[in-house]
Design a protein around this motif. Sequence first.
Motif, PDB file in Angstrom:
ATOM      1  N   PRO A 115     -19.978  31.592  45.750  1.00  0.00           N
ATOM      2  CA  PRO A 115     -19.236  32.314  46.796  1.00  0.00           C
ATOM      3  C   PRO A 115     -18.818  33.710  46.340  1.00  0.00           C
ATOM      4  O   PRO A 115     -18.498  34.567  47.167  1.00  0.00           O
ATOM      5  N   HIS A 116     -18.839  33.948  45.020  1.00  0.00           N
ATOM      6  CA  HIS A 116     -18.471  35.269  44.514  1.00  0.00           C
ATOM      7  C   HIS A 116     -19.614  36.223  44.812  1.00  0.00           C
ATOM      8  O   HIS A 116     -20.721  36.039  44.323  1.00  0.00           O
ATOM      9  N   GLY A 117     -19.321  37.232  45.631  1.00  0.00           N
ATOM     10  CA  GLY A 117     -20.372  38.202  45.962  1.00  0.00           C
ATOM     11  C   GLY A 117     -21.267  37.755  47.108  1.00  0.00           C
ATOM     12  O   GLY A 117     -22.278  38.390  47.385  1.00  0.00           O
ATOM     13  N   GLY A 157      -9.550  35.137  47.811  1.00  0.00           N
ATOM     14  CA  GLY A 157     -10.674  36.032  47.535  1.00  0.00           C
ATOM     15  C   GLY A 157     -12.019  35.324  47.549  1.00  0.00           C
ATOM     16  O   GLY A 157     -13.062  35.961  47.734  1.00  0.00           O
ATOM     17  N   ILE A 158     -12.027  34.018  47.371  1.00  0.00           N
ATOM     18  CA  ILE A 158     -13.274  33.251  47.284  1.00  0.00           C
ATOM     19  C   ILE A 158     -14.116  33.388  48.558  1.00  0.00           C
ATOM     20  O   ILE A 158     -15.333  33.528  48.489  1.00  0.00           O
ATOM     21  N   ASP A 159     -13.467  33.304  49.710  1.00  0.00           N
ATOM     22  CA  ASP A 159     -14.250  33.466  50.943  1.00  0.00           C
ATOM     23  C   ASP A 159     -13.745  34.649  51.776  1.00  0.00           C
ATOM     24  O   ASP A 159     -13.754  34.608  53.010  1.00  0.00           O
ATOM     25  N   GLY A 176     -12.290  39.988  38.972  1.00  0.00           N
ATOM     26  CA  GLY A 176     -13.557  40.196  39.645  1.00  0.00           C
ATOM     27  C   GLY A 176     -13.704  39.676  41.050  1.00  0.00           C
ATOM     28  O   GLY A 176     -14.542  40.152  41.773  1.00  0.00           O
ATOM     29  N   HIS A 177     -12.896  38.703  41.454  1.00  0.00           N
ATOM     30  CA  HIS A 177     -13.161  38.110  42.763  1.00  0.00           C
ATOM     31  C   HIS A 177     -12.951  39.142  43.863  1.00  0.00           C
ATOM     32  O   HIS A 177     -11.911  39.779  43.934  1.00  0.00           O
ATOM     33  N   ALA A 178     -13.940  39.257  44.723  1.00  0.00           N
ATOM     34  CA  ALA A 178     -13.867  40.237  45.801  1.00  0.00           C
ATOM     35  C   ALA A 178     -12.642  39.964  46.667  1.00  0.00           C
ATOM     36  O   ALA A 178     -12.471  38.879  47.179  1.00  0.00           O
ATOM     37  N   GLY A 187      -7.832  31.842  43.173  1.00  0.00           N
ATOM     38  CA  GLY A 187      -8.267  31.456  44.512  1.00  0.00           C
ATOM     39  C   GLY A 187      -8.967  30.107  44.637  1.00  0.00           C
ATOM     40  O   GLY A 187      -9.276  29.673  45.743  1.00  0.00           O
ATOM     41  N   HIS A 188      -9.219  29.417  43.520  1.00  0.00           N
ATOM     42  CA  HIS A 188      -9.974  28.153  43.580  1.00  0.00           C
ATOM     43  C   HIS A 188      -9.054  26.977  43.926  1.00  0.00           C
ATOM     44  O   HIS A 188      -9.047  25.940  43.264  1.00  0.00           O
ATOM     45  N   ILE A 189      -8.294  27.169  45.009  1.00  0.00           N
ATOM     46  CA  ILE A 189      -7.204  26.238  45.313  1.00  0.00           C
ATOM     47  C   ILE A 189      -7.668  24.863  45.786  1.00  0.00           C
ATOM     48  O   ILE A 189      -6.894  23.927  45.805  1.00  0.00           O
ATOM     49  N   MET A 204     -17.680  28.058  32.313  1.00  0.00           N
ATOM     50  CA  MET A 204     -18.590  29.152  32.674  1.00  0.00           C
ATOM     51  C   MET A 204     -17.850  30.282  33.383  1.00  0.00           C
ATOM     52  O   MET A 204     -18.065  31.447  33.095  1.00  0.00           O
ATOM     53  N   HIS A 205     -17.001  29.938  34.350  1.00  0.00           N
ATOM     54  CA  HIS A 205     -16.134  30.950  34.948  1.00  0.00           C
ATOM     55  C   HIS A 205     -14.809  30.291  35.298  1.00  0.00           C
ATOM     56  O   HIS A 205     -14.722  29.057  35.381  1.00  0.00           O
ATOM     57  N   ASP A 206     -13.785  31.075  35.460  1.00  0.00           N
ATOM     58  CA  ASP A 206     -12.435  30.527  35.555  1.00  0.00           C
ATOM     59  C   ASP A 206     -12.171  29.896  36.923  1.00  0.00           C
ATOM     60  O   ASP A 206     -11.435  30.428  37.739  1.00  0.00           O
ATOM     61  N   ALA A 207     -12.784  28.723  37.141  1.00  0.00           N
ATOM     62  CA  ALA A 207     -12.668  28.073  38.450  1.00  0.00           C
ATOM     63  C   ALA A 207     -11.801  26.820  38.399  1.00  0.00           C
ATOM     64  O   ALA A 207     -11.425  26.298  39.433  1.00  0.00           O
ATOM     65  N   TYR A 208     -11.485  26.340  37.178  1.00  0.00           N
ATOM     66  CA  TYR A 208     -11.003  24.956  37.063  1.00  0.00           C
ATOM     67  C   TYR A 208      -9.525  24.794  36.762  1.00  0.00           C
ATOM     68  O   TYR A 208      -9.077  23.721  36.389  1.00  0.00           O
TER      69      TYR A 208
HETATM   70 ZN   LIG Z   1     -15.098  30.974  41.308  1.00  0.00          ZN
END
Ligand SMILES: [Zn+2]
Length: 311
Positions: free
Chosen positions: A56-58, A81-83, A131-133, A147-149, A211-215
């Motif tokens: 979803p990023h980008g 920012g995720i969506d 980085g999240h848009a 934002g990964h709520i 891998m990326h800060d989602a968790y």
């Molecule tokens: Zn993410």
Amino acid sequence: MRSAIRIFILSLSLLVANQVQALNVVVSIPPLAAMVMPLLDEDDELHVLLSPGASPHGFQLKPSHMRQIQNADIVVSVGTGIDAWLLRALRNYDGSQVVMRQQPGLVLLPKRDGGIWQDLDHDHAHEHDHGHAEDEAKPLEDIRTDGHIWLSYQNARLLIQEFSQQLQALQPLRQGAIVAREQATLDSLNEAHQAWWLKMEPYQAQRFVVMHDAYQYFEQSFGLQALGTIHVNPEVPPSMRAVQDLRELIRGQKVKCIFKEPQFPESRLAPVLQGLEVSIGTLDPLGFDGKVQPYEAFYDRLVSDFTACFQ
Ligand SMILES: [Zn+2]
């Protein structure tokens, strides 16, 4: 006489059936579909905007997505920012909406800075790259929120409850069935959460890198803490400096597991891992391979994939 009653009942039930119109539900990312799916009737349609395998990023919407939104009865979004790519499309949409970020009582965590969250002896500045848009009009508080709520099971409960309310408003004749499904879904999720806790508890002290800060919401639910992330900004490959820092972290902290993600190229792991003894696991924060599964199944997979890496 009896047949007259039968015809009357038949036409009455046809009338009722006609009044319950199938709904067209559009969600931004797969985990939202996972949450709302158990409440829908089999005639309702459920569409996920994010393509399978995409991050979803980008992400950017195509004209076909715009049409799906315009034809929707309810649009469900994360609202962080995720969506944020959904915001412009929603300006001309006047149907029902459920925005996860707007639910009262939501668990919210601040974004973590840099790629390493465990203090090391050296103290050179890390890149502070958020980085999240984000939509520029958003308040500062939102830009600073992770934002990964949807990876908080408590937040999932809040979204399911709000979706149920909106569904009942749109389909008052189905109200009883919707409430019953909502209750069954929440009860079952509660039970599953207990089981996940028991499964995850033994891993609380384990050292891992993502891998990326989602968790963060997943970690916090079970008392875990990742030591760092390969991508500081999910849209950009890690810098040489970041790779060096990570290698130092993995060696120094005896990190056991690194979790790759299906939405990111695996080639980005090689420079980090070269010559190091560390297991590679997979975590999928979206849990989607083209087929929507219930949230419980999605989360169950996350829990088993996490523990599997430490076996
Ligand atoms: Zn993410």
